[in-house]
Design a protein around this motif. Structure first.
Motif, PDB file in Angstrom:
ATOM      1  N   GLY A 269       0.775  -1.226   0.000  1.00 13.41           N
ATOM      2  CA  GLY A 269       0.000   0.000   0.000  1.00 13.41           C
ATOM      3  C   GLY A 269       0.804   1.272   0.000  1.00 13.41           C
ATOM      4  O   GLY A 269       0.228   2.363   0.091  1.00 13.41           O
ATOM      5  N   PHE A 270       2.137   1.179  -0.100  1.00 14.23           N
ATOM      6  CA  PHE A 270       2.982   2.370  -0.088  1.00 14.23           C
ATOM      7  C   PHE A 270       3.384   2.738  -1.519  1.00 14.23           C
ATOM      8  O   PHE A 270       3.360   1.896  -2.433  1.00 14.23           O
ATOM      9  CB  PHE A 270       4.245   2.149   0.741  1.00 14.23           C
TER      10      PHE A 270
ATOM     11  N   LEU B 298      13.006  -4.863   4.388  1.00 19.30           N
ATOM     12  CA  LEU B 298      13.076  -3.406   4.357  1.00 19.30           C
ATOM     13  C   LEU B 298      11.685  -2.790   4.490  1.00 19.30           C
ATOM     14  O   LEU B 298      11.478  -1.859   5.278  1.00 19.30           O
ATOM     15  CB  LEU B 298      13.730  -2.939   3.058  1.00 19.30           C
ATOM     16  N   VAL B 299      10.723  -3.305   3.731  1.00 21.77           N
ATOM     17  CA  VAL B 299       9.364  -2.767   3.788  1.00 21.77           C
ATOM     18  C   VAL B 299       8.734  -3.027   5.151  1.00 21.77           C
ATOM     19  O   VAL B 299       7.984  -2.200   5.683  1.00 21.77           O
ATOM     20  CB  VAL B 299       8.509  -3.373   2.656  1.00 21.77           C
TER      21      VAL B 299
ATOM     22  N   TYR C 153       8.354   1.783  11.287  1.00 26.85           N
ATOM     23  CA  TYR C 153       8.740   3.186  11.444  1.00 26.85           C
ATOM     24  C   TYR C 153       7.557   4.105  11.127  1.00 26.85           C
ATOM     25  O   TYR C 153       7.313   5.097  11.832  1.00 26.85           O
ATOM     26  CB  TYR C 153       9.919   3.482  10.512  1.00 26.85           C
ATOM     27  N   TYR C 154       6.809   3.783  10.070  1.00 35.19           N
ATOM     28  CA  TYR C 154       5.663   4.590   9.654  1.00 35.19           C
ATOM     29  C   TYR C 154       4.607   4.644  10.753  1.00 35.19           C
ATOM     30  O   TYR C 154       4.043   5.704  11.061  1.00 35.19           O
ATOM     31  CB  TYR C 154       5.094   3.982   8.366  1.00 35.19           C
TER      32      TYR C 154
ATOM     33  N   LYS D  92       2.935   7.820   1.138  1.00 30.97           N
ATOM     34  CA  LYS D  92       4.077   8.061   0.267  1.00 30.97           C
ATOM     35  C   LYS D  92       5.373   8.132   1.067  1.00 30.97           C
ATOM     36  O   LYS D  92       5.420   8.719   2.140  1.00 30.97           O
ATOM     37  CB  LYS D  92       3.897   9.367  -0.515  1.00 30.97           C
ATOM     38  N   ILE D  93       6.406   7.528   0.516  1.00 30.21           N
ATOM     39  CA  ILE D  93       7.740   7.618   1.131  1.00 30.21           C
ATOM     40  C   ILE D  93       8.410   8.875   0.590  1.00 30.21           C
ATOM     41  O   ILE D  93       8.776   8.944  -0.595  1.00 30.21           O
ATOM     42  CB  ILE D  93       8.579   6.374   0.809  1.00 30.21           C
TER      43      ILE D  93
END
Length: 631
Positions: free
Chosen positions: A13-14, A49-50, A56-57, A66-67
């Motif tokens: 979803g990112f 990583l995700v 973290y998000y 969004k990153i």
């Protein structure tokens, strides 16, 4: 691999963004390149990583999916911390050094971050060339703790072991006999160990006046009715004591409009959820005199005052409008009843040897003691090195009484918080703390007593205040040497009365109190004023509402928190700077009763050592000396 990272992000979803103000293909490519670098440096797959980005998000509660490039630095710090924590868990012998470690190891003088209150006296560094553990011979060779921990403890050189300025006096409370007492102590430290064992110090008496609630008590069952009754009893009893003193009339209703001067008794309340200020002070009366109603206080005519929420005060003034009481005089000290007696002493841990002191006369109010408060281990391990050092020091000094106050198993310790220990909290307490104390008492024999007082920060004990004593099944040969008391408690030793509360009430009062000093007056001793509030209010915890994190149970508080008579020594361990102060109970009178207030500080602070207090009480406060000593 960049496409794999993009696909993994999109499946969760990112999406890849850019800088604030819009995205561009160049920005997206730069973000993907940076994420690929993270995967290579930290040996992670795109899925790992995700997964870390999702943690973290959520923790940072970021907006949108969004990153953005602005988030990458924070994400990198998150990854570094995750890798560090994983290495620490996998490699028990590994210590990740910080700037604090480097400064402590390279600096020749280790200075305390917090200053000590009062002007430091003569700083003395005593020679202690011998190993700190050499004085205390373990009587038990096997411990149920894991062999890995034992091996690590023996092989690892910790930052605490590398500390400097060991056992230096940071502050000395001198007296008329200070020189002679210190010389006596120095002579004792130079005697041969065998001689010291032949000439033991005299055993002190111990009587427990109040230690409530009892172990195994029922708590977390207080009702709104209990809270109301507790507050009402405080106001009503204080009003009765003001009337019985003969200095004031019968308390009147402060909410009634009157141009005549009146006297009223009530509790200071804050009008709102914020911090108390001069515009938000309300006075809540008792149900008997004012039906529990509140009225605003106007303190413009007072040149000085010191107030905090929950404080019971006497007020003189008038209420011309019925909506605002204009104060002309404020009395913040509740009178002590003339027939007040100390609670009848429970003969706990008292045997026939205690009556020897009453026959000697001259030693009836003489006592040597060492006072310390937890935590008893540094934040980088659970080796309890500061506790071992303290017990070794006590072996050399041989005090009559050793008072150890919690927390013993600190719930704020990083390893306790993470749950990474391989033993239960009770096992850690019994095998790492209690066993050391038992070895200490057996080594010194019957001449020493130890008092253990818990804290609400103890992970292995009841989370309630007032707090029952530890319920320990001690061997018969040590039950007369180790005594467990409640938090708070009142006890006496050699006819010297002690009060103790391990909740950090000083720090909490410091954050809630407001005060005004007289025009042109000198700055007062604020910490001393806060400590005096405890006895003036005749309560170990006069603050209301209680501070965040204090599990105050009002169904247990009525008798347990009451201070019916001022003790000679008041022990209030706190995160504030350590101190030993001789304080008067009143103002402006030299003949008033004085007491000693002691904050020994914390025995362990971070990865370094803290402080404790050595006190020699001799008949009264004028001839008593004490030292704040760095562990």
């Amino acid at each position: 691999m960049e496409e794999e990272i993009r696909a993994e992000l999109e499946s969760n979803g990112f999406s890849i963004g850019g800088s604030i103000g819009g995205a561009s293909p160049g920005d997206a490519a730069q973000i993907l390149s940076t994420l690929l670098t993270y995967c290579i440096n930290y040996k992670m797959s795109p899925a790992d990583l995700v997964s870390n980005w999702e943690v973290y998000y959520l923790n940072r509660q970021l907006d949108g999916l969004k990153i953005e490039s602005q988030y990458l630095d924070g994400f990198l710090s998150h990854l570094q911390n995750e890798v560090k924590d994983r290495l620490i868990q996998e490699e028990t012998n590994l210590h990740v050094y910080s700037s604090n470690d480097v400064e402590m190891l390279l600096s020749s003088t280790h200075t305390e971050e917090e200053g000590f209150l009062d002007t430091p006296g003569k700083i003395q560094e005593r020679p202690h060339g011998e190993s700190s553990n050499s004085e205390l011979t373990p009587l038990t060779t096997e411990r149920p703790s894991s062999s890995r921990v034992a091996k690590t403890n023996g092989d690892r050189i910790t930052p605490f072991a590398q500390r400097v300025n060991k056992f230096t006096q940071q502050y000395v409370l001198t007296s008329d006999n200070a020189t002679s007492v210190q010389n006596k102590h120095e002579d004792e430290t130079t005697e041969d160990e065998v001689i010291k064992r032949i000439q033991p110090s005299q055993r002190c008496s111990l009587q427990v006046q109040r230690s409530q609630p009892e172990p195994g008590c029922r708590f977390m069952y207080d009702r709104i009715e209990d809270r109301f009754n507790y507050l009402e009893d405080r106001i009503r009893k204080s009003g009765s004591l003001f009337s019985a003193s003969g200095l004031f009339g019968e308390p009147a209703d402060a909410t009634l409009a009157s141009e005549e001067k009146m006297f009223s008794v009530g509790m200071v309340i804050c009008d709102g959820e914020g911090r108390l200020n001069e515009k938000s002070i309300l006075l809540q009366g008792s149900v008997e005199h004012s039906r529990g109603q509140r009225v605003r206080l106007d303190l413009k005519d007072l040149d000085h005052f010191s107030l905090f929420p929950g404080q019971v005060v006497g007020i003189e003034g008038h209420n011309p409008s019925g909506h605002c009481f204009v104060a002309s005089k404020l009395i913040d000290s509740i009178p002590i009843s003339v027939d007040t007696q100390l609670p009848s002493a429970k003969k706990q841990a008292v045997d026939s040897e205690n009556h020897q002191n009453s026959d000697t006369g001259i030693l009836s109010r003489v006592l040597s003691l060492v006072i310390a408060a937890g935590p008893y281990t540094t934040t980088d391990n659970l080796f309890f090195e500061p506790l071992q050092e303290l017990l070794s020091y006590a072996c050399r000094k041989q005090p009559q009484l050793l008072i150890l106050m919690g927390p013993f198993i600190d719930s704020d310790h990083p390893d306790i918080k993470k749950g990474t220990v391989d033993q239960s909290f009770h096992d850690i307490f019994h095998f790492e703390i209690l066993r050391k104390i038992q070895d200490f008492t057996q080594y010194l024999g019957n001449t020493v007593r130890v008092i253990l007082i818990p804290s609400v920060r103890d992970a292995h004990h009841d989370f309630v205040f007032p707090q029952p004593a530890f319920d320990l099944n001690l061997p018969e040969d040590t039950t007369h040497q180790i005594t467990c008391l409640a938090n708070p408690s009142l006890f006496s030793s050699n006819e010297i009365h002690f009060g103790c509360c391990t909740v950090d009430v000083l720090k909490q009062l410091s954050g809630e109190e407001i005060s005004r000093k007289p025009p042109g007056g000198k700055p007062g001793d604020r910490i001393g004023r806060l400590a005096t509030h405890i006895l003036k209010q005749q309560s170990y915890y006069p603050l209301y509402p209680p501070a965040l994190g204090v599990p105050l149970d009002f169904s247990l508080a009525k008798e347990a928190l009451e201070i019916s008579s001022a003790p000679d020594v008041l022990l209030l361990p706190s995160d504030l700077a350590p101190f030993v102060k001789v304080l008067p109970l009143g103002e402006g009178s030299d003949d008033q009763k004085r007491f000693i207030c002691v904050n020994p500080g914390r025995l362990a602070k971070g990865i370094g050592g803290g402080t404790f207090v050595e006190l020699y009480y001799n008949e009264d406060t004028d001839r008593t000396n004490a030292s704040i000593i760095r562990i």
